[in-house]
Motif scaffolding. Structure first.
Motif, PDB file in Angstrom:
ATOM      1  N   TRP A  23      27.915  41.321  39.860  1.00 43.72           N
ATOM      2  CA  TRP A  23      28.955  40.304  39.713  1.00 43.72           C
ATOM      3  C   TRP A  23      28.524  39.202  38.756  1.00 43.72           C
ATOM      4  O   TRP A  23      29.359  38.529  38.158  1.00 43.72           O
ATOM      5  CB  TRP A  23      29.331  39.732  41.079  1.00 43.72           C
ATOM      6  CG  TRP A  23      30.319  40.630  41.758  1.00 43.72           C
ATOM      7  CD1 TRP A  23      30.074  41.540  42.732  1.00 43.72           C
ATOM      8  CD2 TRP A  23      31.713  40.740  41.450  1.00 43.72           C
ATOM      9  NE1 TRP A  23      31.225  42.221  43.066  1.00 43.72           N
ATOM     10  CE2 TRP A  23      32.248  41.743  42.300  1.00 43.72           C
ATOM     11  CE3 TRP A  23      32.556  40.099  40.555  1.00 43.72           C
ATOM     12  CZ2 TRP A  23      33.589  42.106  42.269  1.00 43.72           C
ATOM     13  CZ3 TRP A  23      33.900  40.461  40.527  1.00 43.72           C
ATOM     14  CH2 TRP A  23      34.401  41.451  41.372  1.00 43.72           C
TER      15      TRP A  23
ATOM     16  N   THR B 156      36.979  40.484  44.741  1.00 45.07           N
ATOM     17  CA  THR B 156      36.119  39.557  44.004  1.00 45.07           C
ATOM     18  C   THR B 156      34.845  39.286  44.795  1.00 45.07           C
ATOM     19  O   THR B 156      34.891  38.808  45.933  1.00 45.07           O
ATOM     20  CB  THR B 156      36.853  38.238  43.736  1.00 45.07           C
ATOM     21  OG1 THR B 156      38.078  38.511  43.049  1.00 45.07           O
ATOM     22  CG2 THR B 156      35.985  37.308  42.902  1.00 45.07           C
TER      23      THR B 156
ATOM     24  N   THR C 148      31.521  47.493  38.482  1.00 44.75           N
ATOM     25  CA  THR C 148      30.961  47.097  39.773  1.00 44.75           C
ATOM     26  C   THR C 148      31.343  48.156  40.804  1.00 44.75           C
ATOM     27  O   THR C 148      32.304  48.911  40.622  1.00 44.75           O
ATOM     28  CB  THR C 148      31.521  45.738  40.226  1.00 44.75           C
ATOM     29  OG1 THR C 148      32.945  45.854  40.389  1.00 44.75           O
ATOM     30  CG2 THR C 148      31.219  44.647  39.202  1.00 44.75           C
TER      31      THR C 148
END
Length: 265
Positions: A256, A138, A200
Motif C-alpha cells: 500500500w 483501501t 496489491t
C-alpha cells in the motif's frame, strides 16, 4: 403439435434448440438481468456443450430399441422415401450454402472501427460487498499472513486453483489454459511481470470476487466466462488462492506504500 412433441426425433430437436438458447443467451444475458452473476459463454465452450448435449440425446434415444427406431425414422424417410425428393433437393442445396456462409463469416475481413482501448488493470472501488458484507479495500491486507499455517493455506490455494482455474489460466499459471483462445481478452498471465507484481493482494481479491461481471466500464470489452467467485468460494479460499498465485510465480505483491506513490495503471 402434440404428435410432434411426443415423437422422439422432435423431442431431441427441441432439446438442442433450448440448450443452444440457454448457452448462448440465457446464461450470459438473461441471468444478469434477474440479479444472478454471470457472463457470456465463449463460442468454443458452447460448441463443446452442444456436442455433449448431442451425445446425450443419442445415448438416451438408443437406450430403448423402439424409441431408437422411432427417432431414426424421419431421418431415414427423408433420405430414401420417394415422396421426399423435393425436401432432399432443398437440403442438398441449403446445407452446403449454410456451411459455406458460416465458413465465410469466419474468414471474411472486418471493416469495423477499432475497438475502444481498455484498461488492463482498471481502478478498483474503495469497497465491495461480499454476500452482503461490506469490505473496505483501501489498506486491506491478506489476513492469512497472520493466521494459521502458510503451508496449509498454500495447500488450500493449490486445491482451489487446480479445481477451478486451470482450464482458463493454465497449469503453468501463464494464461494458456484449454479455453484461453476463446476469451477476449485472454485470461491473465500470472507469470508476467505486468500483472501480479503491479497489484496489491486486495486488488486481486476484488477481481476474483467480482469476476467478469464486476469489471467497471473501462475494463471492457470483456467476453470472459470468469464468474463472480463470491458465489462459489469463501473469503479464506480466495485469499488462500492469492497466496498460492504469488508463491508459485515468485512475485511479491504491491504494497500500500507503493500504491500510494503510483496507483494502478
Amino acid at each position: 403439435m402434440k404428435r410432434y412433441l411426443s415423437h422422439p426425433f422432435w423431442q431431441g430437436a427441441i432439446v438442442i434448440v433450448v440448450s443452444y438458447v440457454a448457452f448462448e443467451w440465457v446464461i450470459g444475458y438473461v441471468l444478469p438481468v434477474i440479479g444472478v452473476a454471470s457472463a457470456p459463454v465463449p463460442s468454443s465452450v458452447i460448441l463443446q456443450y452442444m456436442l455433449t448435449v448431442l451425445v446425450g440425446i443419442v445415448l438416451y434415444m438408443s437406450a430403448d430399441e423402439a424409441r431408437w427406431k422411432s427417432f431414426k425414422k424421419p431421418i431415414h424417410e427423408t433420405m430414401v422415401a420417394s415422396d421426399r425428393k423435393t425436401l432432399r433437393g432443398i437440403l442438398m442445396v441449403a446445407l452446403p450454402v449454410l456451411i459455406g456462409w458460416l465458413a465465410y463469416q469466419n474468414v471474411r475481413p472486418s471493416y469495423a472501427a477499432p475497438a475502444t482501448l481498455r484498461s488492463v488493470h482498471p481502478a478498483p472501488p474503495n469497497q465491495l460487498t461480499f454476500r452482503g458484507e461490506t469490505i473496505e479495500l483501501t489498506g486491506l491486507e491478506n489476513p492469512l499472513h497472520e493466521e494459521g499455517s502458510i503451508e496449509e493455506h498454500l495447500a488450500v490455494g493449490k486445491r482451489i486453483y487446480v479445481r477451478n482455474c486451470v482450464p482458463c489460466h493454465g497449469d503453468l499459471l501463464d494464461g494458456q489454459g484449454h479455453y484461453a483462445p476463446a476469451f477476449n481478452p485472454v485470461p491473465a498471465d500470472f507469470t508476467s511481470s505486468g500483472n501480479l507484481p503491479q497489484l496489491t493482494e486486495s486488488y486481486v481479491f476484488w477481481r476474483i470476487v467480482k469476476g467478469g461481471p464486476g469489471l467497471p466500464r473501462e475494463g471492457t470489452p470483456w467476453d470472459s466466462a470468469m464468474p463472480a467467485w463470491e458465489t462459489i468460494l469463501e473469503q479464506d479460499e480466495i485469499w488462500a488462492t492469492i497466496l498460492y498465485l504469488y508463491d508459485q510465480t515468485g512475485f511479491t505483491p504491491r504494497t500500500w506504500e507503493e500504491e500510494g506513490e503510483g496507483g494502478h495503471e
